[in-house]
Motif scaffolding. Structure first.
Motif, PDB file in Angstrom:
ATOM      1  N   VAL A  31       0.867  -1.174   0.000  1.00 48.21           N
ATOM      2  CA  VAL A  31       0.000   0.000   0.000  1.00 48.21           C
ATOM      3  C   VAL A  31       0.910   1.231   0.000  1.00 48.21           C
ATOM      4  O   VAL A  31       1.687   1.433   0.931  1.00 48.21           O
ATOM      5  N   SER A  32       0.810   2.033  -1.039  1.00 43.15           N
ATOM      6  CA  SER A  32       1.671   3.211  -1.159  1.00 43.15           C
ATOM      7  C   SER A  32       0.886   4.470  -0.822  1.00 43.15           C
ATOM      8  O   SER A  32      -0.343   4.504  -0.892  1.00 43.15           O
ATOM      9  N   PHE A  33       1.613   5.504  -0.443  1.00 39.52           N
ATOM     10  CA  PHE A  33       0.982   6.792  -0.193  1.00 39.52           C
ATOM     11  C   PHE A  33       0.602   7.426  -1.533  1.00 39.52           C
ATOM     12  O   PHE A  33       1.388   7.415  -2.478  1.00 39.52           O
ATOM     13  N   LEU A  34      -0.610   7.940  -1.608  1.00 43.05           N
ATOM     14  CA  LEU A  34      -1.071   8.602  -2.827  1.00 43.05           C
ATOM     15  C   LEU A  34      -0.338   9.943  -2.924  1.00 43.05           C
ATOM     16  O   LEU A  34      -0.543  10.831  -2.102  1.00 43.05           O
ATOM     17  N   ASP A  35       0.507  10.078  -3.920  1.00 42.06           N
ATOM     18  CA  ASP A  35       1.466  11.171  -3.922  1.00 42.06           C
ATOM     19  C   ASP A  35       1.444  11.939  -5.233  1.00 42.06           C
ATOM     20  O   ASP A  35       1.296  11.345  -6.306  1.00 42.06           O
ATOM     21  N   ARG A  36       1.580  13.247  -5.131  1.00 42.12           N
ATOM     22  CA  ARG A  36       1.698  14.116  -6.306  1.00 42.12           C
ATOM     23  C   ARG A  36       2.748  15.177  -6.005  1.00 42.12           C
ATOM     24  O   ARG A  36       2.836  15.672  -4.877  1.00 42.12           O
ATOM     25  N   LEU A  37       3.525  15.552  -7.000  1.00 44.71           N
ATOM     26  CA  LEU A  37       4.544  16.584  -6.810  1.00 44.71           C
ATOM     27  C   LEU A  37       3.874  17.952  -6.728  1.00 44.71           C
ATOM     28  O   LEU A  37       3.064  18.313  -7.573  1.00 44.71           O
ATOM     29  N   LYS A  38       4.241  18.702  -5.696  1.00 46.05           N
ATOM     30  CA  LYS A  38       3.731  20.065  -5.529  1.00 46.05           C
ATOM     31  C   LYS A  38       4.878  21.043  -5.734  1.00 46.05           C
ATOM     32  O   LYS A  38       5.998  20.797  -5.273  1.00 46.05           O
ATOM     33  N   GLU A  39       4.592  22.139  -6.424  1.00 40.84           N
ATOM     34  CA  GLU A  39       5.618  23.121  -6.759  1.00 40.84           C
ATOM     35  C   GLU A  39       5.143  24.518  -6.355  1.00 40.84           C
ATOM     36  O   GLU A  39       4.021  24.904  -6.675  1.00 40.84           O
ATOM     37  N   LYS A  40       5.994  25.243  -5.646  1.00 41.24           N
ATOM     38  CA  LYS A  40       5.669  26.609  -5.251  1.00 41.24           C
ATOM     39  C   LYS A  40       6.960  27.392  -5.075  1.00 41.24           C
ATOM     40  O   LYS A  40       7.826  27.007  -4.288  1.00 41.24           O
ATOM     41  N   ASP A  41       7.061  28.485  -5.827  1.00 41.96           N
ATOM     42  CA  ASP A  41       8.247  29.328  -5.788  1.00 41.96           C
ATOM     43  C   ASP A  41       9.485  28.477  -6.085  1.00 41.96           C
ATOM     44  O   ASP A  41       9.539  27.800  -7.096  1.00 41.96           O
ATOM     45  N   ASP A  42      10.457  28.474  -5.174  1.00 50.43           N
ATOM     46  CA  ASP A  42      11.697  27.714  -5.401  1.00 50.43           C
ATOM     47  C   ASP A  42      11.646  26.333  -4.746  1.00 50.43           C
ATOM     48  O   ASP A  42      12.648  25.639  -4.682  1.00 50.43           O
ATOM     49  N   LEU A  43      10.437  25.907  -4.274  1.00 49.57           N
ATOM     50  CA  LEU A  43      10.334  24.669  -3.517  1.00 49.57           C
ATOM     51  C   LEU A  43       9.482  23.628  -4.242  1.00 49.57           C
ATOM     52  O   LEU A  43       8.515  23.965  -4.932  1.00 49.57           O
ATOM     53  N   ILE A  44       9.856  22.376  -4.083  1.00 50.48           N
ATOM     54  CA  ILE A  44       9.011  21.260  -4.505  1.00 50.48           C
ATOM     55  C   ILE A  44       8.822  20.340  -3.310  1.00 50.48           C
ATOM     56  O   ILE A  44       9.668  20.275  -2.417  1.00 50.48           O
ATOM     57  N   SER A  45       7.700  19.633  -3.286  1.00 50.03           N
ATOM     58  CA  SER A  45       7.452  18.698  -2.191  1.00 50.03           C
ATOM     59  C   SER A  45       6.673  17.494  -2.687  1.00 50.03           C
ATOM     60  O   SER A  45       5.846  17.590  -3.598  1.00 50.03           O
ATOM     61  N   ALA A  46       6.970  16.371  -2.081  1.00 43.14           N
ATOM     62  CA  ALA A  46       6.312  15.079  -2.308  1.00 43.14           C
ATOM     63  C   ALA A  46       7.062  14.101  -1.411  1.00 43.14           C
ATOM     64  O   ALA A  46       7.840  14.522  -0.553  1.00 43.14           O
ATOM     65  N   GLN A  47       6.841  12.799  -1.594  1.00 41.99           N
ATOM     66  CA  GLN A  47       7.666  11.815  -0.901  1.00 41.99           C
ATOM     67  C   GLN A  47       8.952  11.681  -1.727  1.00 41.99           C
ATOM     68  O   GLN A  47       9.122  10.756  -2.506  1.00 41.99           O
ATOM     69  N   LEU A  48       9.863  12.611  -1.546  1.00 43.43           N
ATOM     70  CA  LEU A  48      11.015  12.765  -2.449  1.00 43.43           C
ATOM     71  C   LEU A  48      12.091  11.694  -2.261  1.00 43.43           C
ATOM     72  O   LEU A  48      12.823  11.376  -3.196  1.00 43.43           O
ATOM     73  N   ASP A  49      12.223  11.181  -1.073  1.00 43.50           N
ATOM     74  CA  ASP A  49      13.222  10.160  -0.794  1.00 43.50           C
ATOM     75  C   ASP A  49      12.600   8.794  -1.097  1.00 43.50           C
ATOM     76  O   ASP A  49      11.613   8.422  -0.446  1.00 43.50           O
TER      77      ASP A  49
END
Length: 350
Positions: free
Chosen positions: A160-178
């Motif tokens: 079971v994986s986390f439902l994930d989408r890349l989010k982008e704002k200004d100079d930052l990105i976030s998601a389960q990056l590792d």
């Protein structure tokens, strides 16, 4: 050259990879996605147990590694779910001094309300979605236990994986990056003409990836002191990310890294104006002010150096992030640019 157009290509690739499940211990479906991606380029792609290797036309000129697994859950009984990296089958690799284990208590309550998706272990076929209603540490099993709604029909062994989408704002990105951001960096480097050997390993979050890398080197009777492992490095706050572009290490809890290669990477940083921090020194300085010391961490490379008595050695190159091991793990685009410029210079790519 890693320019704005290349960054757009990188982000497009990263968005796609983030959506693909790759729960630790059950990475087969992601290996197939990765292979399809790599076969678009002029490299020789070979799949081994726990490992996929892409080689350019000068394969012994450089050795780079990225991990493909990400944290997720496994169904372990009727409507019972555990943190996949720490299920009983993996605990033989864990003794309490890894960063992941020390973070377990901290992150235990962060998952409430998270959407998750189930998929078949090997094909990766979609089975359904649910929501985490509770997460807590079981003191007897010493693992994170999750209560879910909507997936009570799953059978034991289902990832079971986390439902994930890349989010982008200004100079930052976030998601389960590792670890997916390291994978995307290595693929982008190959697209730019990397001629050496790129290794993609499974099972890093369970402390197993070093075995697959070691077996590959032993299989081909190769030794090297120029093995560079890509990864992320956690910091407490977003503000901490701007204090350095990349994170280097002299060593981890298991072994000292190759001094010559580490110094070469540092010199290249100085040449390019890439700022850096040594994570082992940073943690040792923090520990002088802490009642309970933090571990400097155990890495794939440290395990590999120890297991091969130094026949395989090198250094690590890490991207600073915060909100480690969550779906809001955050990195700076400017740091990614710096790390890619550094990789291109070290490997003579682009």
């Amino acid at each position: 050259m890693f320019d704005d157009e290349t960054m757009d290509d990188f982000l497009h690739l990263l968005r796609a990879l983030v959506r693909e499940p790759s729960v630790v211990g059950m990475e087969d479906a992601f290996f197939r996605v990765l292979r399809r991606e790599l076969e678009e380029f002029n490299v020789t792609v070979s799949r081994y147990h726990g490992l996929l290797v892409a080689q350019g036309d000068d394969p012994e000129s450089s050795f780079l590694s990225a991990h493909i697994d990400r944290h997720g859950l496994m169904c372990t009984g009727p409507n019972e779910f555990q943190y996949a990296a720490f299920i009983a089958g993996n605990r033989g690799e864990l003794n309490g001094d890894s960063i992941s284990e020390q973070f377990m208590e901290l992150i235990a309550g962060r998952f409430r309300g998270q959407r998750v998706q189930a998929h078949t272990p090997y094909a990766g076929s979609y089975l359904g979605q649910g929501t985490i209603t509770e997460s807590y540490i079981c003191p007897r099993r010493k693992n994170l236990i999750f209560e879910l709604s909507g997936l009570d029909f799953l059978q034991p062994g289902t990832p079971v994986s986390f439902l994930d989408r890349l989010k982008e704002k200004d100079d930052l990105i976030s998601a389960q990056l590792d670890n997916v951001i390291s994978v995307a960096m290595l693929i982008e480097l190959i697209r730019m003409g990397y001629r050496g050997t790129a290794m993609f390993t499974a099972g890093e979050e369970a402390g197993r990836s070093w075995r697959f890398a070691a077996e590959w080197f032993q299989r081909h009777n190769l030794t090297t002191n120029r093995f560079i492992v890509l990864d992320t490095s956690p910091f407490p706050l977003v503000a901490d990310l701007s204090l350095q572009d990349v994170v280097l290490r002299h060593r981890d809890s298991n072994a000292e890294f190759d001094k010559t290669l580490t110094a070469e990477v540092q010199s290249t940083c100085d040449l390019l104006g890439v700022t850096y921090r040594y994570k082992d020194v940073y943690i040792e300085e923090l520990n002088r002010t802490r009642e309970k010391p933090m571990s400097i961490g155990r890495t794939e490379l440290g395990r590999l150096i120890t297991a091969t008595d130094g026949a395989i050695s090198g250094t690590t190159l890490q991207l600073p992030t915060c909100s480690y091991h969550t779906q809001t793990e955050t990195a700076r685009l400017s740091n990614i640019r710096a790390m890619m410029r550094l990789l291109c210079e070290i490997t003579h790519t682009g």
